[in-house]
Design an enzyme around this catalytic site. Structure first.
Site, PDB file in Angstrom:
ATOM      1  N   GLN A 100       0.833  -1.213   0.000  1.00 22.31           N
ATOM      2  CA  GLN A 100       0.000   0.000   0.000  1.00 22.31           C
ATOM      3  C   GLN A 100       0.866   1.261   0.000  1.00 22.31           C
ATOM      4  O   GLN A 100       0.454   2.308   0.511  1.00 22.31           O
ATOM      5  CB  GLN A 100      -0.935  -0.001   1.202  1.00 22.31           C
ATOM      6  CG  GLN A 100      -2.118  -0.951   1.051  1.00 22.31           C
ATOM      7  CD  GLN A 100      -3.072  -0.533  -0.055  1.00 22.31           C
ATOM      8  OE1 GLN A 100      -3.286   0.650  -0.306  1.00 22.31           O
ATOM      9  NE2 GLN A 100      -3.667  -1.509  -0.730  1.00 22.31           N
ATOM     10  N   SER A 101       2.038   1.207  -0.581  1.00 21.55           N
ATOM     11  CA  SER A 101       2.943   2.353  -0.588  1.00 21.55           C
ATOM     12  C   SER A 101       2.367   3.544  -1.354  1.00 21.55           C
ATOM     13  O   SER A 101       1.987   3.425  -2.530  1.00 21.55           O
ATOM     14  CB  SER A 101       4.271   1.931  -1.232  1.00 21.55           C
ATOM     15  OG  SER A 101       5.030   3.059  -1.589  1.00 21.55           O
ATOM     16  N   ASN A 102       2.334   4.685  -0.687  1.00 22.41           N
ATOM     17  CA  ASN A 102       1.920   5.928  -1.359  1.00 22.41           C
ATOM     18  C   ASN A 102       3.015   6.411  -2.292  1.00 22.41           C
ATOM     19  O   ASN A 102       2.746   7.020  -3.323  1.00 22.41           O
ATOM     20  CB  ASN A 102       1.650   7.018  -0.321  1.00 22.41           C
ATOM     21  CG  ASN A 102       0.592   6.594   0.664  1.00 22.41           C
ATOM     22  OD1 ASN A 102      -0.545   6.352   0.278  1.00 22.41           O
ATOM     23  ND2 ASN A 102       0.957   6.479   1.927  1.00 22.41           N
ATOM     24  N   CYS A 156       5.036   4.485  -4.035  1.00 20.79           N
ATOM     25  CA  CYS A 156       4.967   3.707  -5.282  1.00 20.79           C
ATOM     26  C   CYS A 156       3.843   4.231  -6.186  1.00 20.79           C
ATOM     27  O   CYS A 156       4.024   4.388  -7.391  1.00 20.79           O
ATOM     28  CB  CYS A 156       4.770   2.227  -4.971  1.00 20.79           C
ATOM     29  SG  CYS A 156       6.269   1.459  -4.306  1.00 20.79           S
TER      30      CYS A 156
END
Ligand SMILES: *Cc1c(COP(=O)(O)O)cnc(C)c1O
Length: 325
Positions: free
Chosen positions: A74-76, A78
């Site tokens: 859930q990386s912002n 990325c």
């Protein structure tokens, strides 16, 4: 000097700087203001847009056709990198911790919508496998640009040096100053940029970085890492070496990265219901929880004015929403 660094426009700046009068009243402590980096405008926004304006300029200057970066599922960071690559017509490869879920949602859904190629790496979520993937892409004829986990190197941190210059202009316009800036701190580029930026802009507001990720290591380790990154960032701007004091608060790590407890739930609900502003379950919910606790313990108190720097992340609210209630 920050103005002469190569930069590509990817977001809408300055982001709004506004007072939060209902939250201030609810907490009964310092006057609280917010800097809305959740509104940077790049595919639902966030603090990584600032870093990417400098990182992507470097990728383009080097003639790269592909960017690789890494993060949690859930990386912002990325998601914003995938969007920046789309804007510039570059390929984007994301090296993600964990394994592919049956039904992608939140940031992960957006990564795919934005055209990124995903690589799953189990327990490794901090880019350990980036070099290996870069080799493979090179052997296939691509020219990859490597962006570290969180976009946190001396080039990425320039985004937050520029952010402080932006803040200083806003402070002059609204005739306001702050006694502290509270924000979520993890891979360190935000904090290093804020530290060096204050020196560039001649501001001296105490920074309270709320540590988010247990796996980033001890308080000492984080302080050392951020102070090194501050020095590297200062060097890029030809500033002399300095002793950059880092103040990271590791009191609110909870049960680990991305684990939502009552502490985060309460902060997220309070800000949503008093101000109509959405925080996120991983970073800003925890950082606001810290601000609330520091207010309750009178470390931040009435008579002071405190800036909460909203670093984004709301797409992750749609991942396992049952955690929020
Ligand atoms: C990445 C991120 C942070 C932390 O920024 P660092 O520069 O990695 O310390 C804070 N908030 C959100 C929403 C983020 O995505």
């Amino acid at each position: 000097m920050i103005l002469t660094q190569p930069r590509i426009s990817l977001g809408f700046f300055p982001t709004p700087l506004v007072p939060l009068s209902r939250l201030t009243k609810a907490l009964g402590g310092p006057e609280i203001w917010i800097k809305r980096d959740d509104q940077t405008g790049l595919a639902l926004g966030g603090n990584k847009t600032r870093k990417l304006e400098f990182l992507m300029a470097d990728a383009v200057a080097q003639g790269c056709d592909t960017v690789i970066t890494a993060g949690a599922a859930q990386s912002n960071h990325c998601r914003q990198t995938a969007a920046a690559a789309a804007v510039l017509g570059l390929h984007c490869h994301l090296v993600l911790g964990g394994k592919a879920p049956e039904q992608p949602n939140g940031n992960l859904l957006l990564d795919q919508l934005l055209g990124a190629t995903l690589h799953w790496t189990g327990d490794l979520r901090k880019g350990e496998r980036i070099p290996e993937l870069a080799q493979r892409l090179k052997s296939q004829g691509y020219s990859p640009y490597l962006i570290p986990y969180g976009g946190s190197n001396a080039i990425g941190a320039l985004g937050f040096v520029a952010a402080v210059v932006e803040l200083k202009e806003q402070l002059q316009t609204v005739k306001q100053n702050f006694d502290a800036i509270v924000f979520a701190s993890s891979s360190g580029g935000t904090q290093a940029g804020l530290i060096v930026g204050q020196r560039v802009a001649k501001l001296n507001i105490p920074l309270i970085g709320i540590a988010i990720d247990k796996d980033d290591g001890s308080q000492d380790l984080m302080n050392t890492k951020i102070s090194q990154l501050s020095n590297q960032t200062a060097q890029r701007l030809n500033l002399e070496d300095d002793n950059y004091p880092v103040t990271i608060n590791t009191d609110y790590l909870g049960d680990g990265y991305g684990v939502v407890g009552d502490f985060e739930r309460h902060a997220i609900a309070l800000v949503a219901q008093s101000e109509g502003i959405l925080l996120d379950p991983v970073y800003t919910g925890r950082a606001m929880g810290g601000l609330i606790d520091l207010t309750n313990s009178r470390i931040l108190r009435s008579g002071q004015t405190v800036l909460f720097w909203h670093t984004g992340g709301s797409p992750a609210l749609f991942n396992r929403p049952e955690r929020l209630f």
